[in-house]
Design an enzyme around this catalytic site. Structure first.
Site, PDB file in Angstrom:
ATOM      1  N   ARG A 231      21.248  66.185  52.433  1.00 51.83           N
ATOM      2  CA  ARG A 231      20.698  65.808  53.739  1.00 51.83           C
ATOM      3  C   ARG A 231      19.994  66.986  54.402  1.00 51.83           C
ATOM      4  O   ARG A 231      20.450  68.122  54.289  1.00 51.83           O
ATOM      5  CB  ARG A 231      21.823  65.320  54.662  1.00 51.83           C
ATOM      6  CG  ARG A 231      22.589  64.140  54.110  1.00 51.83           C
ATOM      7  CD  ARG A 231      23.244  63.359  55.252  1.00 51.83           C
ATOM      8  NE  ARG A 231      24.148  62.361  54.716  1.00 51.83           N
ATOM      9  CZ  ARG A 231      25.453  62.553  54.563  1.00 51.83           C
ATOM     10  NH1 ARG A 231      26.000  63.699  54.928  1.00 51.83           N
ATOM     11  NH2 ARG A 231      26.199  61.604  54.060  1.00 51.83           N
TER      12      ARG A 231
ATOM     13  N   TYR B  35      33.452  54.100  36.203  1.00 56.82           N
ATOM     14  CA  TYR B  35      33.830  54.945  37.351  1.00 56.82           C
ATOM     15  C   TYR B  35      33.591  54.100  38.605  1.00 56.82           C
ATOM     16  O   TYR B  35      32.451  53.975  39.050  1.00 56.82           O
ATOM     17  CB  TYR B  35      32.917  56.165  37.302  1.00 56.82           C
ATOM     18  CG  TYR B  35      33.171  57.328  38.244  1.00 56.82           C
ATOM     19  CD1 TYR B  35      34.157  57.317  39.218  1.00 56.82           C
ATOM     20  CD2 TYR B  35      32.400  58.466  38.120  1.00 56.82           C
ATOM     21  CE1 TYR B  35      34.361  58.425  40.040  1.00 56.82           C
ATOM     22  CE2 TYR B  35      32.588  59.576  38.936  1.00 56.82           C
ATOM     23  CZ  TYR B  35      33.575  59.541  39.900  1.00 56.82           C
ATOM     24  OH  TYR B  35      33.747  60.630  40.716  1.00 56.82           O
TER      25      TYR B  35
ATOM     26  N   ASP C 136      34.463  52.861  42.646  1.00 55.89           N
ATOM     27  CA  ASP C 136      35.106  53.078  43.936  1.00 55.89           C
ATOM     28  C   ASP C 136      35.927  51.837  44.293  1.00 55.89           C
ATOM     29  O   ASP C 136      35.694  50.747  43.763  1.00 55.89           O
ATOM     30  CB  ASP C 136      34.043  53.330  45.012  1.00 55.89           C
ATOM     31  CG  ASP C 136      33.409  54.716  44.868  1.00 55.89           C
ATOM     32  OD1 ASP C 136      34.082  55.618  44.336  1.00 55.89           O
ATOM     33  OD2 ASP C 136      32.250  54.876  45.281  1.00 55.89           O
TER      34      ASP C 136
ATOM     35  N   GLU D 189      44.187  70.439  42.365  1.00 54.06           N
ATOM     36  CA  GLU D 189      43.816  69.419  41.370  1.00 54.06           C
ATOM     37  C   GLU D 189      43.151  70.065  40.149  1.00 54.06           C
ATOM     38  O   GLU D 189      42.174  70.792  40.285  1.00 54.06           O
ATOM     39  CB  GLU D 189      42.863  68.444  42.059  1.00 54.06           C
ATOM     40  CG  GLU D 189      42.527  67.221  41.266  1.00 54.06           C
ATOM     41  CD  GLU D 189      41.759  66.208  42.132  1.00 54.06           C
ATOM     42  OE1 GLU D 189      42.097  66.023  43.322  1.00 54.06           O
ATOM     43  OE2 GLU D 189      40.803  65.630  41.609  1.00 54.06           O
TER      44      GLU D 189
ATOM     45  N   ARG E  44      26.018  60.240  43.153  1.00 53.22           N
ATOM     46  CA  ARG E  44      27.072  59.869  44.107  1.00 53.22           C
ATOM     47  C   ARG E  44      27.009  60.727  45.364  1.00 53.22           C
ATOM     48  O   ARG E  44      27.516  60.332  46.409  1.00 53.22           O
ATOM     49  CB  ARG E  44      28.459  60.060  43.472  1.00 53.22           C
ATOM     50  CG  ARG E  44      28.826  59.072  42.401  1.00 53.22           C
ATOM     51  CD  ARG E  44      30.157  59.450  41.756  1.00 53.22           C
ATOM     52  NE  ARG E  44      31.290  59.488  42.651  1.00 53.22           N
ATOM     53  CZ  ARG E  44      32.022  58.444  43.010  1.00 53.22           C
ATOM     54  NH1 ARG E  44      31.727  57.255  42.546  1.00 53.22           N
ATOM     55  NH2 ARG E  44      33.037  58.576  43.831  1.00 53.22           N
TER      56      ARG E  44
ATOM     57  N   ARG F 166      39.698  71.174  43.313  1.00 54.16           N
ATOM     58  CA  ARG F 166      39.791  71.012  44.772  1.00 54.16           C
ATOM     59  C   ARG F 166      41.247  71.065  45.201  1.00 54.16           C
ATOM     60  O   ARG F 166      42.154  70.890  44.382  1.00 54.16           O
ATOM     61  CB  ARG F 166      39.134  69.702  45.223  1.00 54.16           C
ATOM     62  CG  ARG F 166      39.689  68.456  44.577  1.00 54.16           C
ATOM     63  CD  ARG F 166      38.879  67.208  44.985  1.00 54.16           C
ATOM     64  NE  ARG F 166      39.317  66.046  44.232  1.00 54.16           N
ATOM     65  CZ  ARG F 166      38.745  64.850  44.274  1.00 54.16           C
ATOM     66  NH1 ARG F 166      37.679  64.644  45.041  1.00 54.16           N
ATOM     67  NH2 ARG F 166      39.204  63.850  43.553  1.00 54.16           N
TER      68      ARG F 166
ATOM     69  N   ARG G 168      39.223  61.483  31.506  1.00 59.01           N
ATOM     70  CA  ARG G 168      39.747  62.688  32.125  1.00 59.01           C
ATOM     71  C   ARG G 168      40.991  62.296  32.903  1.00 59.01           C
ATOM     72  O   ARG G 168      41.040  61.229  33.536  1.00 59.01           O
ATOM     73  CB  ARG G 168      38.734  63.308  33.104  1.00 59.01           C
ATOM     74  CG  ARG G 168      37.422  63.662  32.490  1.00 59.01           C
ATOM     75  CD  ARG G 168      37.518  64.768  31.479  1.00 59.01           C
ATOM     76  NE  ARG G 168      37.802  66.066  32.097  1.00 59.01           N
ATOM     77  CZ  ARG G 168      38.006  67.168  31.378  1.00 59.01           C
ATOM     78  NH1 ARG G 168      37.993  67.127  30.047  1.00 59.01           N
ATOM     79  NH2 ARG G 168      38.256  68.322  31.989  1.00 59.01           N
TER      80      ARG G 168
HETATM   81  N1  UDP Z   1      30.587  67.287  42.287  1.00 61.45           N
HETATM   82  C1  UDP Z   1      30.182  68.613  42.222  1.00 61.45           C
HETATM   83  N2  UDP Z   1      30.572  69.450  43.229  1.00 61.45           N
HETATM   84  C2  UDP Z   1      31.354  69.056  44.256  1.00 61.45           C
HETATM   85  C3  UDP Z   1      31.761  67.711  44.310  1.00 61.45           C
HETATM   86  C4  UDP Z   1      31.370  66.855  43.296  1.00 61.45           C
HETATM   87  O1  UDP Z   1      29.494  69.014  41.304  1.00 61.45           O
HETATM   88  O2  UDP Z   1      31.695  69.894  45.115  1.00 61.45           O
HETATM   89  C5  UDP Z   1      30.157  66.387  41.195  1.00 61.45           C
HETATM   90  C6  UDP Z   1      31.219  66.295  40.107  1.00 61.45           C
HETATM   91  O3  UDP Z   1      30.570  66.167  38.852  1.00 61.45           O
HETATM   92  C7  UDP Z   1      31.941  65.023  40.478  1.00 61.45           C
HETATM   93  C8  UDP Z   1      30.822  64.145  41.041  1.00 61.45           C
HETATM   94  O4  UDP Z   1      29.952  65.080  41.701  1.00 61.45           O
HETATM   95  O5  UDP Z   1      32.565  64.431  39.357  1.00 61.45           O
HETATM   96  C9  UDP Z   1      31.281  63.078  42.015  1.00 61.45           C
HETATM   97  O6  UDP Z   1      31.981  63.668  43.074  1.00 61.45           O
HETATM   98  P1  UDP Z   1      32.971  62.832  44.013  1.00 61.45           P
HETATM   99  O7  UDP Z   1      33.386  63.714  45.130  1.00 61.45           O
HETATM  100  O8  UDP Z   1      32.351  61.520  44.308  1.00 61.45           O
HETATM  101  O9  UDP Z   1      34.195  62.632  43.005  1.00 61.45           O
HETATM  102  P2  UDP Z   1      35.627  61.889  43.123  1.00 61.45           P
HETATM  103  O10 UDP Z   1      36.135  62.089  44.520  1.00 61.45           O
HETATM  104  O11 UDP Z   1      35.379  60.453  42.722  1.00 61.45           O
HETATM  105  O12 UDP Z   1      36.428  62.646  42.102  1.00 61.45           O
END
Ligand code: UDP
Length: 385
Positions: free
Chosen positions: A179, A350, A352, A302, A175, A281, A251
């Protein structure tokens, strides 16, 4: 031959249920929508709180898509404001740019790499012995090497999923882009936006049709829906079957809500990669609406944990045990007719928001075509396994 008007019962008033309801009502059918919560929009629900800040009540939802028709659909039902999502990460005592990009790499390693140099460097530190990464860990080690993996992915992911990343599929990490330029947009999609008035009015507008009734705050079970010609179930697939093969694992998230004066963290989302920081986060909601001005600020710290039966389900876990259970439920679905399972909970995936809408539109097309041809539509528009 004109299609006989049908009576459809839909469980769930999130994007899946609402889009399917709308399309069926526009095709001349009568639709009753039920949701157990007191509001529509499911986990996308938004409301204005302290000082009128638009709060994403169930955590951050940023709309992004490459599907032109989904983008048009959203714009038909609400005003979408341009919003380019950027995320920062605090880890090992410093703040970095995410997703991993040239700035992250140069700051992290104290370098001044050009794009080509950074790419060569990352390739050199990536574990090239992993040729076919299956797990999240393998994917991370191969693509960014051990230091960046530990700083940004391992701790965050252990907190988010509660398991060793070796048990998680590589697709979760896929996901996030890596870059070798200074583009720090979180998403690659051409359309990125936040609804000016929040997601809830958009879903309410989708449901606003004379052929649709909406009843909130009611829990419906399979037997309650027997009178309908067709059922669309966007609630949890295991709940439809009374959890007879056990509960599918999710979760859930706990949010520690705080109200501040001024600007708390200077951005919408700050991720925390260190394993000893208990939250994953912090979201500062007013930064999702940069076109608004607010003195007050609402933040969510969170925390992720395994969902109990009474918790709001967020992320389907989909490890080996859950996949086995899901297979059992899918086998049960195969014995049914006149039913469609849709959305994140109905297909235990999962998803979007844009994919949810795209699939909901596809499900309705398949259903209407089947009815025209007097045949049976598949209960899933996409294989949930
Ligand atoms: N992830 C991570 N570090 C980060 C952000 C995301 O390891 O700083 C991993 C984590 O396993 C997460 C997945 O990447 O579940 C997808 O992240 P995304 O930001 O897409 O998650 P969402 O916003 O859907 O919770």
């Amino acid at each position: 031959m004109p299609v006989r008007p049908r009576h459809i019962a839909i469980v769930g008033a999130g994007f899946s249920g609402a889009v399917i309801a709308r399309e069926l009502a526009e095709a001349g059918h009568r639709v009753d929508v039920f949701d157990s919560r007191p509001h529509v929009a499911g986990n996308c629900h938004t409301e204005r709180q302290d000082g009128d800040v638009m709060v994403h009540v169930y955590g951050p939802h940023i709309f992004h898509t490459a599907h032109e028709h989904v983008w048009q659909y959203m714009n038909r039902f609400g005003t979408m404001m341009p919003y380019n999502h950027k995320v920062k990460a605090t880890t090992q005592g410093k703040v970095f740019s995410l997703p991993v990009n040239l700035l992250t790499i140069n700051q992290f390693f104290g370098k001044t790499f050009t794009p080509a140099e950074a790419e060569a460097f990352i390739t050199s530190i990536g574990d090239q012995s992993i040729t076919d990464p299956q797990s999240f860990r393998d994917q991370g080690l191969r693509f960014v090497g051990p230091e960046l993996y530990a700083a940004f992915f391992d701790g965050y992911t252990r907190k988010q999923w509660g398991v060793d990343p070796v048990e998680l599929p590589a697709s979760i990490l896929a996901r996030l882009p890596v870059r070798f330029n200074y583009d720090d947009s979180y998403f690659n999609h051409p359309y990125q936006a936040i609804p000016r008035d929040g997601y809830t009015p958009i879903v309410a507008n989708i449901l606003d049709h004379p052929g649709i009734t909406v009843t909130l705050g009611v829990v419906k079970s399979r037997v309650d829906l027997e009178a309908a010609d067709h059922v669309v179930w966007s609630g949890p697939i295991d709940a439809y079957f009374g959890f007879e093969h056990g509960r599918l694992g999710y979760r859930t998230l706990d949010f520690e809500r705080q109200v501040h004066e001024g600007d708390f963290q200077g951005c919408a989302v700050m991720n925390y990669g260190d394993p000893n920081v208990p939250y994953t986060r912090i979201t500062e909601h007013k930064h999702f609406a940069p076109w608004e001005t607010h003195q007050k600020s609402v933040t969510y710290h969170e925390y992720s944990r395994l969902a109990d039966p009474n918790d709001v389900p967020y992320y389907p876990i989909r490890l080996v045990k859950e996949k086995g259970q899901l297979q059992q439920y899918v086998d049960e679905v195969g014995k049914l007719s006149n039913i469609t399972f849709a959305g994140r909970l109905g297909t235990y995936r999962y998803l979007d928001m844009d994919v949810t809408i795209h699939e909901a539109l596809g499900a309705v097309r398949a259903l209407l075509t089947a009815w025209e041809n007097d045949s049976a539509a598949s209960p899933f528009s996409v294989d949930p396994l």
